[in-house]
Design a protein around this motif. Structure first.
Motif, PDB file in Angstrom:
ATOM      1  N   THR A 110       6.361  -6.065  -6.418  1.00  0.00           N
ATOM      2  CA  THR A 110       7.051  -4.978  -5.719  1.00  0.00           C
ATOM      3  C   THR A 110       6.049  -3.869  -5.456  1.00  0.00           C
ATOM      4  O   THR A 110       5.131  -3.643  -6.250  1.00  0.00           O
ATOM      5  N   LEU A 111       6.215  -3.185  -4.341  1.00  0.00           N
ATOM      6  CA  LEU A 111       5.404  -2.016  -4.013  1.00  0.00           C
ATOM      7  C   LEU A 111       6.364  -0.878  -3.684  1.00  0.00           C
ATOM      8  O   LEU A 111       7.256  -1.040  -2.854  1.00  0.00           O
ATOM      9  N   THR A 112       6.191   0.263  -4.349  1.00  0.00           N
ATOM     10  CA  THR A 112       7.064   1.418  -4.160  1.00  0.00           C
ATOM     11  C   THR A 112       6.224   2.630  -3.810  1.00  0.00           C
ATOM     12  O   THR A 112       5.168   2.846  -4.400  1.00  0.00           O
ATOM     13  N   VAL A 113       6.693   3.424  -2.836  1.00  0.00           N
ATOM     14  CA  VAL A 113       6.021   4.680  -2.495  1.00  0.00           C
ATOM     15  C   VAL A 113       6.829   5.828  -3.093  1.00  0.00           C
ATOM     16  O   VAL A 113       8.063   5.827  -3.035  1.00  0.00           O
ATOM     17  N   MET A 114       6.111   6.788  -3.706  1.00  0.00           N
ATOM     18  CA  MET A 114       6.764   7.908  -4.389  1.00  0.00           C
ATOM     19  C   MET A 114       6.005   9.191  -4.097  1.00  0.00           C
ATOM     20  O   MET A 114       4.862   9.150  -3.650  1.00  0.00           O
ATOM     21  N   ASP A 115       6.622  10.329  -4.403  1.00  0.00           N
ATOM     22  CA  ASP A 115       5.893  11.583  -4.295  1.00  0.00           C
ATOM     23  C   ASP A 115       4.949  11.691  -5.490  1.00  0.00           C
ATOM     24  O   ASP A 115       4.918  10.802  -6.356  1.00  0.00           O
ATOM     25  N   HIS A 116       4.173  12.759  -5.550  1.00  0.00           N
ATOM     26  CA  HIS A 116       3.149  12.863  -6.600  1.00  0.00           C
ATOM     27  C   HIS A 116       3.735  12.989  -8.000  1.00  0.00           C
ATOM     28  O   HIS A 116       3.034  12.777  -8.987  1.00  0.00           O
ATOM     29  N   GLU A 117       5.015  13.289  -8.106  1.00  0.00           N
ATOM     30  CA  GLU A 117       5.653  13.388  -9.418  1.00  0.00           C
ATOM     31  C   GLU A 117       6.379  12.107  -9.810  1.00  0.00           C
ATOM     32  O   GLU A 117       7.042  12.052 -10.839  1.00  0.00           O
ATOM     33  N   GLY A 118       6.264  11.067  -8.974  1.00  0.00           N
ATOM     34  CA  GLY A 118       6.863   9.785  -9.303  1.00  0.00           C
ATOM     35  C   GLY A 118       8.303   9.620  -8.874  1.00  0.00           C
ATOM     36  O   GLY A 118       8.973   8.693  -9.305  1.00  0.00           O
ATOM     37  N   PHE A 130       8.838  -2.436  -0.970  1.00  0.00           N
ATOM     38  CA  PHE A 130       8.955  -3.833  -0.556  1.00  0.00           C
ATOM     39  C   PHE A 130       8.891  -4.727  -1.779  1.00  0.00           C
ATOM     40  O   PHE A 130       8.324  -4.360  -2.806  1.00  0.00           O
ATOM     41  N   THR A 131       9.445  -5.911  -1.640  1.00  0.00           N
ATOM     42  CA  THR A 131       9.270  -6.959  -2.634  1.00  0.00           C
ATOM     43  C   THR A 131       8.582  -8.131  -1.962  1.00  0.00           C
ATOM     44  O   THR A 131       8.556  -8.225  -0.731  1.00  0.00           O
ATOM     45  N   SER A 132       8.046  -9.023  -2.760  1.00  0.00           N
ATOM     46  CA  SER A 132       7.337 -10.184  -2.215  1.00  0.00           C
ATOM     47  C   SER A 132       8.256 -11.086  -1.397  1.00  0.00           C
ATOM     48  O   SER A 132       7.787 -11.831  -0.541  1.00  0.00           O
ATOM     49  N   SER A 133       9.553 -11.003  -1.626  1.00  0.00           N
ATOM     50  CA  SER A 133      10.468 -11.880  -0.891  1.00  0.00           C
ATOM     51  C   SER A 133      10.923 -11.294   0.444  1.00  0.00           C
ATOM     52  O   SER A 133      11.466 -12.016   1.273  1.00  0.00           O
ATOM     53  N   ARG A 164       1.185  14.728  -0.871  1.00  0.00           N
ATOM     54  CA  ARG A 164       0.594  13.908  -1.927  1.00  0.00           C
ATOM     55  C   ARG A 164       1.556  12.792  -2.292  1.00  0.00           C
ATOM     56  O   ARG A 164       2.729  13.044  -2.547  1.00  0.00           O
ATOM     57  N   LEU A 165       1.020  11.568  -2.318  1.00  0.00           N
ATOM     58  CA  LEU A 165       1.826  10.389  -2.630  1.00  0.00           C
ATOM     59  C   LEU A 165       1.194   9.602  -3.756  1.00  0.00           C
ATOM     60  O   LEU A 165       0.013   9.753  -4.063  1.00  0.00           O
ATOM     61  N   GLN A 166       1.983   8.705  -4.323  1.00  0.00           N
ATOM     62  CA  GLN A 166       1.441   7.689  -5.211  1.00  0.00           C
ATOM     63  C   GLN A 166       2.176   6.385  -4.942  1.00  0.00           C
ATOM     64  O   GLN A 166       3.323   6.383  -4.504  1.00  0.00           O
ATOM     65  N   LEU A 167       1.469   5.298  -5.179  1.00  0.00           N
ATOM     66  CA  LEU A 167       2.031   3.970  -4.984  1.00  0.00           C
ATOM     67  C   LEU A 167       2.113   3.276  -6.335  1.00  0.00           C
ATOM     68  O   LEU A 167       1.235   3.437  -7.179  1.00  0.00           O
ATOM     69  N   ALA A 168       3.158   2.496  -6.524  1.00  0.00           N
ATOM     70  CA  ALA A 168       3.308   1.682  -7.736  1.00  0.00           C
ATOM     71  C   ALA A 168       3.422   0.229  -7.308  1.00  0.00           C
ATOM     72  O   ALA A 168       4.300  -0.126  -6.528  1.00  0.00           O
ATOM     73  N   LEU A 169       2.507  -0.597  -7.787  1.00  0.00           N
ATOM     74  CA  LEU A 169       2.501  -2.028  -7.500  1.00  0.00           C
ATOM     75  C   LEU A 169       2.758  -2.763  -8.806  1.00  0.00           C
ATOM     76  O   LEU A 169       1.991  -2.640  -9.760  1.00  0.00           O
ATOM     77  N   ARG A 170       3.851  -3.515  -8.855  1.00  0.00           N
ATOM     78  CA  ARG A 170       4.204  -4.273 -10.058  1.00  0.00           C
ATOM     79  C   ARG A 170       4.024  -5.750  -9.772  1.00  0.00           C
ATOM     80  O   ARG A 170       4.579  -6.272  -8.807  1.00  0.00           O
ATOM     81  N   LEU A 171       3.261  -6.418 -10.624  1.00  0.00           N
ATOM     82  CA  LEU A 171       3.033  -7.857 -10.522  1.00  0.00           C
ATOM     83  C   LEU A 171       3.749  -8.506 -11.698  1.00  0.00           C
ATOM     84  O   LEU A 171       3.287  -8.425 -12.835  1.00  0.00           O
ATOM     85  N   HIS A 172       4.886  -9.130 -11.449  1.00  0.00           N
ATOM     86  CA  HIS A 172       5.679  -9.734 -12.519  1.00  0.00           C
ATOM     87  C   HIS A 172       5.188 -11.152 -12.790  1.00  0.00           C
ATOM     88  O   HIS A 172       4.988 -11.942 -11.871  1.00  0.00           O
ATOM     89  N   ASP A 173       5.005 -11.462 -14.063  1.00  0.00           N
ATOM     90  CA  ASP A 173       4.481 -12.755 -14.513  1.00  0.00           C
ATOM     91  C   ASP A 173       3.109 -13.059 -13.927  1.00  0.00           C
ATOM     92  O   ASP A 173       2.791 -14.198 -13.604  1.00  0.00           O
ATOM     93  N   ALA A 174       2.279 -12.023 -13.797  1.00  0.00           N
ATOM     94  CA  ALA A 174       0.893 -12.224 -13.359  1.00  0.00           C
ATOM     95  C   ALA A 174       0.052 -12.542 -14.590  1.00  0.00           C
ATOM     96  O   ALA A 174       0.267 -11.969 -15.655  1.00  0.00           O
TER      97      ALA A 174
END
Length: 197
Positions: A110-118, A130-133, A164-174
């Motif tokens: 999953t990839l999530t876009v957030m403000d600088h405070e999350g 977005f998700t991989s699917s 200001r933005l931050q991105l969170a990328l989660r790789l499940h079962d990587a």
């Protein structure tokens, strides 16, 4: 006599006050601006893989308690954050931000876009990530996503024109071995900013 004693104790009191301020200030900085000492960097992406384990360092534990985040356990996957592009410039939501490349083997990402405070960025499209699917892949298996304040064709996420933005990328079962092979390399997508004000 009392004034002579006070004059002699003044340097000691000043040193003690400086030590307290430096100690508390350094701890606050580490807790507020970092997620611990166990950082792994892959291009602009950063991860703290042991933050969700019993082996988390004290700063990671304090940062988790301060933020209220629930980090992934190593058995669940890996989580990466990005606050800058490949050139080191802070992510600016007024720009057009392109995320291009392949992602490592994972059951789900999953990839999530957030403000600088999350926090998620409120938008009329109600699109936050977005998700991989659901992402549309290129023929070579790579992804290309665009983050901008105005709608774009393809894989687009709104930024709300936040400075200001931050991105969170989660790789499940990587696989955890991915970190040792990829550190310092280009195993995660590139982040490029274009058309900045």
């Amino acid at each position: 006599m009392f004034s002579g004693l006070a004059v002699r104790l003044l340097p000691l009191l000043f040193t003690l006050l400086a030590a307290i301020l430096l100690g508390l200030g350094g701890t606050w900085y580490m807790v507020a601006s970092s997620r611990g000492l166990d950082r792994v960097s892959i291009g602009p992406w950063q991860s703290w893989p042991r933050a969700g384990t019993v082996n988390a360092d004290p700063y990671a534990r304090a940062a988790i308690a301060h933020s209220g985040d629930l980090p992934l356990e190593l058995a669940d996957g890996l989580m990466f954050f990005a606050t800058a592009d490949d050139d080191g410039a802070a992510l600016d939501g007024r720009c057009e931000i392109r995320i291009r490349g392949t992602l490592p083997s994972a059951r789900l990402w999953t990839l999530t876009v957030m403000d600088h405070e999350g926090r998620l960025i409120a938008n009329d499209a109600r699109r936050y990530g977005f998700t991989s699917s659901e992402v549309v892949y290129r023929p070579d298996g790579a992804v290309e996503m665009v983050l901008s304040p105005r709608a774009r064709p393809g894989n687009w996420l709104p930024t709300g024109a936040r400075t200001r933005l931050q991105l969170a990328l989660r790789l499940h079962d990587a696989p955890f071995a991915f970190l040792s092979e990829a550190e310092g390399g280009s195993a995660l997508p590139a982040i490029v900013q274009e058309h900045c004000p």
